[in-house]
Write a protein that holds these residues in place. Structure first.
Motif, PDB file in Angstrom:
ATOM      1  N   GLN A  23       0.832  -1.201   0.000  1.00  0.00           N
ATOM      2  CA  GLN A  23       0.000   0.000   0.000  1.00  0.00           C
ATOM      3  C   GLN A  23       0.868   1.253   0.000  1.00  0.00           C
ATOM      4  N   TRP A  24       1.935   1.225   0.798  1.00  0.00           N
ATOM      5  CA  TRP A  24       2.842   2.376   0.849  1.00  0.00           C
ATOM      6  C   TRP A  24       3.548   2.579  -0.493  1.00  0.00           C
ATOM      7  N   LEU A  25       4.022   1.497  -1.107  1.00  0.00           N
ATOM      8  CA  LEU A  25       4.689   1.615  -2.398  1.00  0.00           C
ATOM      9  C   LEU A  25       3.758   2.202  -3.455  1.00  0.00           C
ATOM     10  N   LYS A  26       2.511   1.769  -3.447  1.00  0.00           N
ATOM     11  CA  LYS A  26       1.547   2.268  -4.434  1.00  0.00           C
ATOM     12  C   LYS A  26       1.246   3.745  -4.230  1.00  0.00           C
ATOM     13  N   LYS A  27       1.139   4.170  -2.971  1.00  0.00           N
ATOM     14  CA  LYS A  27       0.774   5.555  -2.687  1.00  0.00           C
ATOM     15  C   LYS A  27       1.947   6.513  -2.852  1.00  0.00           C
ATOM     16  N   TYR A  55       8.439  -3.241  -8.894  1.00  0.00           N
ATOM     17  CA  TYR A  55       9.751  -3.142  -8.264  1.00  0.00           C
ATOM     18  C   TYR A  55      10.594  -4.384  -8.490  1.00  0.00           C
ATOM     19  N   GLY A  56      11.820  -4.164  -8.990  1.00  0.00           N
ATOM     20  CA  GLY A  56      12.829  -5.194  -8.952  1.00  0.00           C
ATOM     21  C   GLY A  56      13.457  -5.220  -7.576  1.00  0.00           C
ATOM     22  N   SER A  57      14.117  -6.326  -7.234  1.00  0.00           N
ATOM     23  CA  SER A  57      14.593  -6.441  -5.859  1.00  0.00           C
ATOM     24  C   SER A  57      15.824  -7.319  -5.737  1.00  0.00           C
ATOM     25  N   LEU A  58      16.591  -7.053  -4.705  1.00  0.00           N
ATOM     26  CA  LEU A  58      17.647  -7.919  -4.201  1.00  0.00           C
ATOM     27  C   LEU A  58      17.356  -8.166  -2.734  1.00  0.00           C
TER      28      LEU A  58
END
Length: 265
Positions: A23-27, A55-58
Motif C-alpha cells: 500500500q505504501w509503495l503504491k501511494k 519493483y525489482g529487488s535484491l
C-alpha cells in the motif's frame, strides 16, 4: 542526477507487513527502497508481489531474524556486496549494497545491542567498526552514495521523546553515539537532521505504553549521503501514516528526495 525518492523502512517482518508495504509503495512511489528486518529466508521473499507492484529487488534473508533488501522502481538493482565487507564471518544478514538508478546504495540493519553490557553490545560495536571502515571507502567515492537503514542509534537526546526510560538502552550509549559521530566526521550528511536541524523528527515508536498515540518516538532510521550526493538533497520526511495502519511495523518509512542541481547563470 535525476529526480529520485530514496526511502528506508524497517518492516519488522515482511510476511506480516506485506499488505502495508504494498500500500505504501503504491501511494508514495519511492524510486529506491531499503528494507530491514525481513524475518524471512530468501525463498520466502515476495519477489512476485513486488514485481507486480513495479519493483525489482535484491534480498539477503535469514530465518526468523534480521534480513535486508533493496527495491528499485521500474528497474533491477545491480548487486555489489551481499554482507558487510570486512565481516565475512558474520552469520547474520545485515548488509546489502547495490547500484540503483545511478546511485550506490548501502542498505544496513545495525545490531540492536541489548542487553548491555554483554556479548550483544560487543557485537554491535564490532559490526559498527566494520561499517565505519567500509563507509570510508564509500565516502571517498566519485559516485553518489547513500547509506540507509536502521542504525539502532539515537544520535542525540534531541532525537528521543525522553531519555528517562532509555538510559541503559544500547541505542543511547556513549559508545554507540560515538561510532555514529565518527561516521559523520568522515564527511557524511545526516540528511533528515541536515534539513530539519531544529525539529523533533521520529521514525520509530515502540508498541508499549501508547507511545505511538502519544508521539513518544525515537529517530533511529537514517539516510547518510556522501559529498557527491549531498548537494542534490532537496527534501526529507517520514511517512508516519504507515505506522497508524493495522498490524503496523514499529518503524515508519523515512525518505529523502534528490534532484539535479540548478546550473549557475
Amino acid at each position: 542526477m535525476r529526480n529520485l525518492k530514496i526511502a528506508t523502512f524497517n518492516v519488522n517482518g515482511i510476511g506480516t507487513r506485506l499488505p502495508n508495504l504494498l500500500q505504501w509503495l503504491k501511494k508514495e512511489r519511492p524510486d529506491i527502497v531499503c528494507l530491514q528486518e525481513l524475518k524471512a529466508q530468501d525463498r520466502d521473499f515476495p519477489v512476485a508481489d513486488l514485481e507486480a507492484a513495479g519493483y525489482g529487488s535484491l534480498h539477503h534473508g535469514q530465518a526468523s531474524w534480521n534480513g535486508v533488501a533493496i527495491l528499485a522502481r521500474d528497474s533491477e538493482p545491480l548487486l555489489i556486496h551481499k554482507g558487510l565487507p570486512g565481516a565475512k564471518d558474520d552469520a547474520q544478514s545485515r548488509y546489502l549494497e547495490a547500484a540503483v538508478h545511478g546511485v550506490i546504495v548501502g542498505c544496513l540493519y545495525l545490531p540492536n545491542g541489548n542487553p548491555q553490557p554483554g556479548p550483544k553490545f560487543d557485537y554491535k560495536l564490532r559490526w559498527f567498526e566494520h561499517l565505519i571502515a567500509h563507509a570510508q571507502t564509500l565516502q571517498a567515492s566519485e559516485h553518489p552514495v547513500v547509506l540507509a537503514g536502521d542504525y539502532n542509534v539515537v544520535p542525540t537526546d534531541f532525537d528521543i521523546y525522553n531519555t528517562r526510560s532509555w538510559l541503559k538502552d544500547a541505542l543511547l550509549q556513549p559508545e554507540s553515539r560515538e561510532c555514529f559521530q565518527r561516521l559523520l566526521n568522515q564527511g557524511w550528511i545526516d540528511s533528515v537532521r541536515h534539513l530539519y536541524p531544529d525539529e523533533r523528527v521520529y521514525t520509530f515508536w515502540d508498541y508499549f505504553r501508547q507511545h505511538w498515540q502519544k508521539n513518544s518516538g525515537l529517530r533511529i532510521d537514517h539516510l547518510l549521503l556522501n559529498p557527491v550526493l549531498a548537494p542534490h538533497l532537496k527534501n526529507a520526511g517520514v511517512d508516519a501514516w504507515v505506522r497508524d495502519k493495522d498490524h503496523p511495523s514499529d518503524h515508519a518509512p523515512t525518505w529523502i528526495e534528490i534532484a539535479p542541481r540548478k546550473s549557475k547563470k
